[in-house]
Design a protein around this motif. Structure first.
Motif, PDB file in Angstrom:
ATOM      1  N   HIS A 115       0.834  -1.211   0.000  1.00  0.00           N
ATOM      2  CA  HIS A 115       0.000   0.000   0.000  1.00  0.00           C
ATOM      3  C   HIS A 115       0.867   1.258   0.000  1.00  0.00           C
ATOM      4  CE1 HIS A 115      -3.745  -2.088   0.453  1.00  0.00           C
ATOM      5  NE2 HIS A 115      -3.445  -2.594   1.634  1.00  0.00           N
ATOM      6  N   LEU A 116       1.843   1.267   0.885  1.00  0.00           N
ATOM      7  CA  LEU A 116       2.671   2.465   1.051  1.00  0.00           C
ATOM      8  C   LEU A 116       3.436   2.799  -0.224  1.00  0.00           C
ATOM      9  CD1 LEU A 116       3.733   4.568   3.176  1.00  0.00           C
ATOM     10  CD2 LEU A 116       5.668   3.020   3.488  1.00  0.00           C
ATOM     11  N   LEU A 117       4.035   1.790  -0.846  1.00  0.00           N
ATOM     12  CA  LEU A 117       4.893   2.040  -2.006  1.00  0.00           C
ATOM     13  C   LEU A 117       4.082   2.367  -3.254  1.00  0.00           C
ATOM     14  CD1 LEU A 117       7.650  -0.657  -1.438  1.00  0.00           C
ATOM     15  CD2 LEU A 117       7.714   1.779  -0.885  1.00  0.00           C
ATOM     16  N   THR A 118       2.938   1.731  -3.441  1.00  0.00           N
ATOM     17  CA  THR A 118       2.114   2.103  -4.596  1.00  0.00           C
ATOM     18  C   THR A 118       1.548   3.513  -4.421  1.00  0.00           C
ATOM     19  OG1 THR A 118       0.275   0.886  -3.562  1.00  0.00           O
ATOM     20  CG2 THR A 118       1.483  -0.223  -5.325  1.00  0.00           C
ATOM     21  N   ALA A 119       1.203   3.862  -3.181  1.00  0.00           N
ATOM     22  CA  ALA A 119       0.758   5.236  -2.938  1.00  0.00           C
ATOM     23  C   ALA A 119       1.893   6.222  -3.193  1.00  0.00           C
ATOM     24  CB  ALA A 119       0.242   5.377  -1.506  1.00  0.00           C
ATOM     25  N   ARG A 120       3.093   5.871  -2.744  1.00  0.00           N
ATOM     26  CA  ARG A 120       4.245   6.744  -2.963  1.00  0.00           C
ATOM     27  C   ARG A 120       4.521   6.908  -4.456  1.00  0.00           C
ATOM     28  NH1 ARG A 120       7.953   7.410   0.973  1.00  0.00           N
ATOM     29  NH2 ARG A 120       6.083   7.178   2.266  1.00  0.00           N
ATOM     30  N   ALA A 121       4.258   5.866  -5.233  1.00  0.00           N
ATOM     31  CA  ALA A 121       4.472   5.945  -6.682  1.00  0.00           C
ATOM     32  C   ALA A 121       3.570   6.986  -7.332  1.00  0.00           C
ATOM     33  CB  ALA A 121       4.235   4.581  -7.323  1.00  0.00           C
TER      34      ALA A 121
ATOM     35  N   GLY B 123       2.780   9.761  -5.762  1.00  0.00           N
ATOM     36  CA  GLY B 123       3.082  11.039  -5.129  1.00  0.00           C
ATOM     37  C   GLY B 123       2.382  11.261  -3.812  1.00  0.00           C
ATOM     38  N   VAL B 124       1.827  10.206  -3.233  1.00  0.00           N
ATOM     39  CA  VAL B 124       1.094  10.321  -1.969  1.00  0.00           C
ATOM     40  C   VAL B 124       1.988   9.865  -0.826  1.00  0.00           C
ATOM     41  CG1 VAL B 124      -0.893   9.514  -0.639  1.00  0.00           C
ATOM     42  CG2 VAL B 124      -1.123   9.975  -3.089  1.00  0.00           C
ATOM     43  N   ARG B 125       2.118  10.707   0.172  1.00  0.00           N
ATOM     44  CA  ARG B 125       2.833  10.291   1.374  1.00  0.00           C
ATOM     45  C   ARG B 125       1.946   9.347   2.171  1.00  0.00           C
ATOM     46  NH1 ARG B 125       4.451  16.394   3.327  1.00  0.00           N
ATOM     47  NH2 ARG B 125       5.529  17.039   1.414  1.00  0.00           N
ATOM     48  N   GLY B 126       2.529   8.675   3.104  1.00  0.00           N
ATOM     49  CA  GLY B 126       1.743   7.772   3.940  1.00  0.00           C
ATOM     50  C   GLY B 126       2.577   7.260   5.088  1.00  0.00           C
ATOM     51  N   ARG B 127       1.901   6.642   6.021  1.00  0.00           N
ATOM     52  CA  ARG B 127       2.624   6.036   7.139  1.00  0.00           C
ATOM     53  C   ARG B 127       1.897   4.783   7.587  1.00  0.00           C
ATOM     54  NH1 ARG B 127       1.311   8.081  12.894  1.00  0.00           N
ATOM     55  NH2 ARG B 127      -0.759   9.000  12.734  1.00  0.00           N
ATOM     56  N   ILE B 128       2.662   3.865   8.129  1.00  0.00           N
ATOM     57  CA  ILE B 128       2.129   2.599   8.627  1.00  0.00           C
ATOM     58  C   ILE B 128       2.082   2.678  10.149  1.00  0.00           C
ATOM     59  CG2 ILE B 128       2.482   0.107   8.750  1.00  0.00           C
ATOM     60  CD1 ILE B 128       4.044   0.318   6.122  1.00  0.00           C
TER      61      ILE B 128
ATOM     62  N   THR C 223      -2.178   1.326   6.828  1.00  0.00           N
ATOM     63  CA  THR C 223      -1.421   2.367   6.139  1.00  0.00           C
ATOM     64  C   THR C 223      -2.340   3.552   5.876  1.00  0.00           C
ATOM     65  OG1 THR C 223      -0.095   0.656   5.061  1.00  0.00           O
ATOM     66  CG2 THR C 223       0.023   2.868   4.147  1.00  0.00           C
ATOM     67  N   GLU C 224      -1.949   4.704   6.370  1.00  0.00           N
ATOM     68  CA  GLU C 224      -2.737   5.920   6.182  1.00  0.00           C
ATOM     69  C   GLU C 224      -2.281   6.617   4.905  1.00  0.00           C
ATOM     70  OE1 GLU C 224      -2.213   8.197   9.708  1.00  0.00           O
ATOM     71  OE2 GLU C 224      -3.570   6.958  10.900  1.00  0.00           O
ATOM     72  N   VAL C 225      -3.144   6.633   3.915  1.00  0.00           N
ATOM     73  CA  VAL C 225      -2.844   7.280   2.627  1.00  0.00           C
ATOM     74  C   VAL C 225      -4.051   8.113   2.202  1.00  0.00           C
ATOM     75  CG1 VAL C 225      -1.089   5.683   1.758  1.00  0.00           C
ATOM     76  CG2 VAL C 225      -3.494   5.097   1.512  1.00  0.00           C
ATOM     77  N   SER C 226      -4.465   9.026   3.077  1.00  0.00           N
ATOM     78  CA  SER C 226      -5.643   9.848   2.781  1.00  0.00           C
ATOM     79  C   SER C 226      -5.469  10.645   1.496  1.00  0.00           C
ATOM     80  CB  SER C 226      -5.920  10.805   3.945  1.00  0.00           C
ATOM     81  OG  SER C 226      -6.135  10.098   5.146  1.00  0.00           O
TER      82      SER C 226
END
Length: 421
Positions: A175-181, A183-188, A201-204
């Motif tokens: 989740h985190l890495l696809t969101a980062r791809a 341009g979305v930040r996130g945290r687990i 994983t928070e990817v609002s």
């Protein structure tokens, strides 16, 4: 008429905003915050005018000329500022609070290849092939006895925890890495859902991206689970006899099955929410259920779904039924697991600790008991961190109502114990 000064008619600068159209509105927000808002078209027009250098009053005049509506732009800007979307209003500055980010050194260009549709198609072939081979070759699917691969409870519990949390880490990393791809930040972080201890994983910020990107992020964890599951099935079908391979397969099977519990806001819940067009399905459902629960007590309040479109109201009510039925069933099953498995395992460990068993049995029992207590203690701590304030508010509210009732029940002038006769 004297012209307004800059202090009276300020310019407005915004944070780095992102936006996308959604039906007849616009979704607006910025990365690194949970504040994502929906604005009507005229609100988006106001942001564009202000971003172009117009002052508050100039923007108000332009909107009045183009739409015939007198918009309170000053109040609108203040609301945007409270949502963390404004950088400055005249001389007033609104600093941006830094939000925690997992794997901050990973940039979008490092993982952009994860969004390649060809990669997605190839990955989906693995679970399909694994399932096809398993169906045609009996014995490929492991039995439930696979979890009890050793007679020692310590090894069973510790290895299962290790395997489970490694798989969870990979799931959340997807989740985190696809969101980062995108341009979305996130945290687990860790959390709870009903009786389950979960990582999430928070990817609002993904709400600001297109539907394909959103669905890719929502489904990435499930796809990775399915790829590992399919690969393990293929390995078993081809003769691999590693003792923990069946444990991995069975664990992933349960994980994939749990994703169907959409009433617990699993990954598939977000897919359903997106495809149905509901903005905040779980929150709207919670408000609706509280409203329904309060009706027998005579608490009349405006219907919480009155502002939603009819189509969305139907989805919310249907989801409410799933939440109630699913939650009751899940808690019932959880109590069964607690009484029939966890407590029995803990009881067996305590018996070994007190009956003078050999040193290895004592060590096995001690570690088993400590692990079980630690896991449930961690769940309780996370649950209280999330719900503790709500519990305290509820207790205070109940006490205040009881106090008012007892005060109303005491007639004025009634004698008090110890008072003058």
């Amino acid at each position: 008429m004297q012209p307004l000064t800059r202090a009276e008619d300020p310019e407005v600068s915004f944070q780095e905003l992102e936006f996308r159209p959604d039906r007849d509105e616009w979704i607006v927000g910025r990365q690194g915050t949970d504040e994502i808002i929906a604005l009507p078209g005229i609100g988006m027009d106001a942001i564009r005018l202000l971003s172009a250098g117009r002052t508050v009053e100039e923007t108000r005049s332009s909107l009045r000329a183009s739409t015939g509506r007198d918009v309170d732009v000053r109040a609108f800007v203040e609301r945007l500022a409270s949502a963390g979307l404004v950088a400055s209003i005249g001389e007033r500055r609104f600093p941006v609070a830094q939000t925690p980010v997992s794997l901050p050194r990973v940039r979008a260009h490092h993982v952009r290849w994860l969004m390649n549709p060809v990669l997605h198609a190839v990955l989906l072939l693995v679970p399909v092939a694994g399932l096809a081979v398993a169906v045609t070759r009996p014995g490929t699917f492991p039995s439930w006895d696979s979890f009890l691969w050793t007679e020692y409870g310590t090894f069973t519990v510790l290895v299962q925890c290790l395997i489970g949390w490694c798989l969870i880490a990979l799931h959340e990393a997807a989740h985190l890495l696809t969101a980062r791809a995108t341009g979305v930040r996130g945290r687990i972080r860790l959390g709870t859902r009903l009786q389950f201890l979960v990582a999430q994983t928070e990817v609002s910020g993904i709400w600001l991206k297109g539907r394909r990107a959103r669905l890719t992020v929502y489904l990435s964890g499930i796809v990775l689970d399915a790829v590992i599951w399919g690969g393990c099935l293929l390995a078993r079908a081809w003769g691999a006899d590693f003792v923990l391979l069946p444990v991995v397969v069975a664990t992933l099977f349960l994980a994939l099955a749990n994703q169907c519990l959409v009433f617990m806001r699993t990954d598939l819940y977000f897919v359903v929410q997106d495809l149905t067009g509901c903005r905040n399905l779980f929150t709207d459902t919670t408000r609706y259920l509280r409203h329904v629960a309060a009706l027998p007590f005579g608490r009349r309040a405006p219907h919480p779904l009155r502002s939603l479109p009819a189509r969305e109201r139907r989805f919310v009510k249907g989801y409410a039924v799933a939440v109630v039925v699913g939650s009751v069933a899940c808690v019932a099953i959880g109590l069964q697991v607690l009484t029939q498995v966890t407590w029995r395992l803990l009881h067996r460990a305590l018996v070994h600790l007190t009956d003078g068993s050999d040193w290895w049995s004592l060590l096995d029992a001690l570690v088993t008991a400590l692990v079980l207590v630690a896991l449930h203690g961690l769940w309780m701590r996370l649950w209280w961190k999330r719900h503790g304030e709500r519990v305290r508010r509820t207790v205070r509210s109940v006490r205040e109502r009881r106090g008012r009732r007892s005060g109303a029940a005491s007639p004025e002038g009634a004698s008090r114990p110890g008072g003058a006769s």
